[in-house]
Design an enzyme around this catalytic site. Structure first.
Site, PDB file in Angstrom:
ATOM      1  N   LYS A  22       0.844  -1.208   0.000  1.00 33.98           N
ATOM      2  CA  LYS A  22       0.000   0.000   0.000  1.00 33.98           C
ATOM      3  C   LYS A  22       0.877   1.255   0.000  1.00 33.98           C
ATOM      4  CE  LYS A  22      -1.600   1.624   4.045  1.00 33.98           C
ATOM      5  NZ  LYS A  22      -1.338   3.039   4.355  1.00 33.98           N
ATOM      6  N   ASN A  23       1.905   1.256   0.817  1.00 34.09           N
ATOM      7  CA  ASN A  23       2.701   2.478   0.990  1.00 34.09           C
ATOM      8  C   ASN A  23       3.693   2.720  -0.141  1.00 34.09           C
ATOM      9  OD1 ASN A  23       1.214   2.919   3.220  1.00 34.09           O
ATOM     10  ND2 ASN A  23       2.799   2.340   4.693  1.00 34.09           N
ATOM     11  N   CYS A 118      -4.728   7.874   9.839  1.00 32.70           N
ATOM     12  CA  CYS A 118      -5.020   7.258  11.147  1.00 32.70           C
ATOM     13  C   CYS A 118      -4.917   8.318  12.256  1.00 32.70           C
ATOM     14  CB  CYS A 118      -3.999   6.180  11.439  1.00 32.70           C
ATOM     15  SG  CYS A 118      -3.922   4.936  10.198  1.00 32.70           S
ATOM     16  N   ARG A 123       0.219  14.385  12.510  1.00 28.52           N
ATOM     17  CA  ARG A 123       0.465  14.218  11.068  1.00 28.52           C
ATOM     18  C   ARG A 123       0.631  15.573  10.358  1.00 28.52           C
ATOM     19  NH1 ARG A 123      -1.221   8.886   9.858  1.00 28.52           N
ATOM     20  NH2 ARG A 123       0.427   8.864   8.316  1.00 28.52           N
ATOM     21  N   ASP A 307       5.029   0.680  11.861  1.00 33.40           N
ATOM     22  CA  ASP A 307       3.798  -0.004  11.442  1.00 33.40           C
ATOM     23  C   ASP A 307       3.717  -1.427  11.980  1.00 33.40           C
ATOM     24  OD1 ASP A 307       3.661   1.553   8.146  1.00 33.40           O
ATOM     25  OD2 ASP A 307       3.146   2.273  10.143  1.00 33.40           O
ATOM     26  N   ARG A 399      -8.196  -0.854   4.871  1.00 36.43           N
ATOM     27  CA  ARG A 399      -7.446   0.184   4.143  1.00 36.43           C
ATOM     28  C   ARG A 399      -6.106  -0.394   3.682  1.00 36.43           C
ATOM     29  NH1 ARG A 399      -6.114   4.823   7.698  1.00 36.43           N
ATOM     30  NH2 ARG A 399      -4.926   5.381   5.855  1.00 36.43           N
TER      31      ARG A 399
END
Ligand code: EPZ
Length: 419
Positions: A22-23, A118, A123, A307, A399
């Site tokens: 995903k990243n 999240c 952030r 993560d 997600r």
């Protein structure tokens, strides 16, 4: 709202194939805005974050076809109708902010809402904006969005106060079409940065140093289309390694890149979890003998990935002895500890550290996923717990984990998804 119902699942066994990262996909999809030519991105799992970013690009006039069967996306950003993103959609994911760099480089302007993602920390995007300003852009914030313009981007030397993954990616993309040379100092070195740089170089960008703390980008006139197969998701791989350890199972994990997993493998081995390289991209993970308590500290790559902190906390909560986790990357990433305590875990949070007293067993109850990786951690602890666990708010999990219940079921897990 959908939920996962998870029952005790001892000894998971069998093979699991890891999906695309995903990243890595999110910045690579953003990078397709840098050219009017066709791009093809392969090994793209059907994740809600990917669908959300595709929808944002479509709103801007980008031609996108996502072949979900083939897990492949065809993109042509030839006729962009606007350089602003939908407020609602952009607020759903952190990755939405990554379209700012490419739009600035190609269209010299962008109007992007401050990102969502999240609830693991504030952030901020100050380092992204510091980089863009160094390249000559003017930024202003109004109505929750950042409006950015530039006459001509000019290369410069940019020092990142923190090796931010997103800021490194955004600045690198903007610099590909700037005049002259840009050097990013104290750059992030995550494998996803290397995957993005590889894609940009296939498009004709001139980049060196990716994967180190100093990345040099020499601007070029134009970028052309490219084809790319995204790297496998190292965090999904790490999550399944914990699934093997926490259920005392024996799992073969396919499509892994060992170099990306170094910090995870190091901490698993300290905990006495066994791993064995079967083939170049295939790893066996199993347990033999007592697992050991450990201390770990999350750091930018090549340190232990933040993560993987929640999944690891689930494992450490049932290993006899005292373990300590220190979270140095995000300021609010222990939300899952409260949910684990409801299952009987003994965890004491002291500012950035979690002191974990391993317990004999966890017991099933109703818990809530508070963010993507916390949700994955709760599935892991539920597999080992006695009795049923009901996990709600699983949209967080979906997600970033494609078909997680199917993949776990194939390994013998008692998990089902209920609406
Ligand atoms: C990326 O987020 C990942 N997301 C995150 O994965 C991952 O946890 C994180 O990198 C760290 O590895 C994507 O790639 C889409 P950062 P990002 O910028 O880019 C501070 C998941 O679960 N910071 O490296 O947002 C920030 O507050 C997600 O898949 C600034 O201060 O991470 C944080 O404390 C969660 N100013 C630290 O840096 C800035 O301008 C790390 O953030 C930017 C960041």
């Amino acid at each position: 709202m959908a939920k996962f119902i998870v029952g005790t699942s001892k000894g998971l066994k069998g093979n699991v194939t890891i999906s695309g990262s995903k990243n890595a996909i999110l910045p690579i999809l953003a990078a397709t805005l840098l050219t009017e030519e066709d791009c093809t991105v392969k090994s793209v799992p059907v994740l809600s974050d990917v669908i959300a970013l595709c929808s944002m690009l479509k709103d801007m006039g980008v031609d996108i076809v996502f072949d979900k069967e083939q897990e492949s996306i065809a993109v042509r950003a030839k006729n962009i109708s606007k350089t602003e993103a939908d407020y609602e959609k952009a607020g759903k994911l952190r990755g939405s902010f990554l379209i700012m760099g490419p739009l600035l480089a190609r269209y010299k302007e962008a109007n992007i809402p401050l990102p969502g993602g999240c609830p693991i920390g504030s952030r901020p995007v100050d380092l992204h904006l510091k980089g863009f300003s160094a390249l000559g852009a003017k930024t202003q914030q109004a109505h929750g969005s950042i409006h950015i313009t530039a006459r001509q981007l000019k290369g410069d030397k940019i020092y990142l106060d923190f090796p931010s993954v997103g800021a490194t990616e955004n600045i690198m993309m903007a610099a590909t079409l700037a005049k002259g040379v840009t050097t990013i100092v104290n750059a992030a070195a995550e494998p996803e940065i290397i995957d993005l740089a590889t894609f940009l170089k296939k498009m004709g960008a001139d980049i060196s140093g990716e994967g180190t703390d100093t990345i040099t980008i020499t601007g070029v006139k134009k970028l052309h289309g490219a084809k790319h197969t995204v790297m496998p998701d190292r965090i999904e791989a790490g999550t399944f390694m914990i699934a093997a350890a926490i259920t005392k199972g024996d799992i073969i994990i396919e499509q892994v890149i060992e170099r990306d997993l170094k910090p995870i493998l190091a901490k698993l081995s300290e905990a006495n979890v066994k791993t064995e390289k079967i083939e170049e991209k295939t790893l066996r993970v199993y347990t033999a003998g007592k697992l050991q308590p450990i201390s770990l500290k999350t750091m930018p790559f090549p340190g232990f990935p933040t993560d993987m902190q929640a999944p690891f906390m689930s494992l450490l909560s049932i290993i006899k002895g005292t373990s300590v986790i220190t979270e140095t990357v995000f300021e609010n990433r222990f939300l899952h500890a409260g949910e684990l305590q409801r299952m009987g875990a003994k965890i004491n949070i002291e500012s950035r550290s979690a002191i974990i007293e391993g317990v004999e067993k966890l017991t099933g109850t109703q818990v809530k996923a508070t963010d993507l990786r916390a949700g994955a951690g709760l599935i892991l602890s539920a597999l080992a717990a006695e009795g049923k666990t009901e996990i709600s708010d699983i949209y967080h999990i979906e997600r970033g984990y494609y078909n997680i219940e199917k993949k776990l079921k194939n390994l013998g897990a008692d998990i089902c998804r209920v609406e």
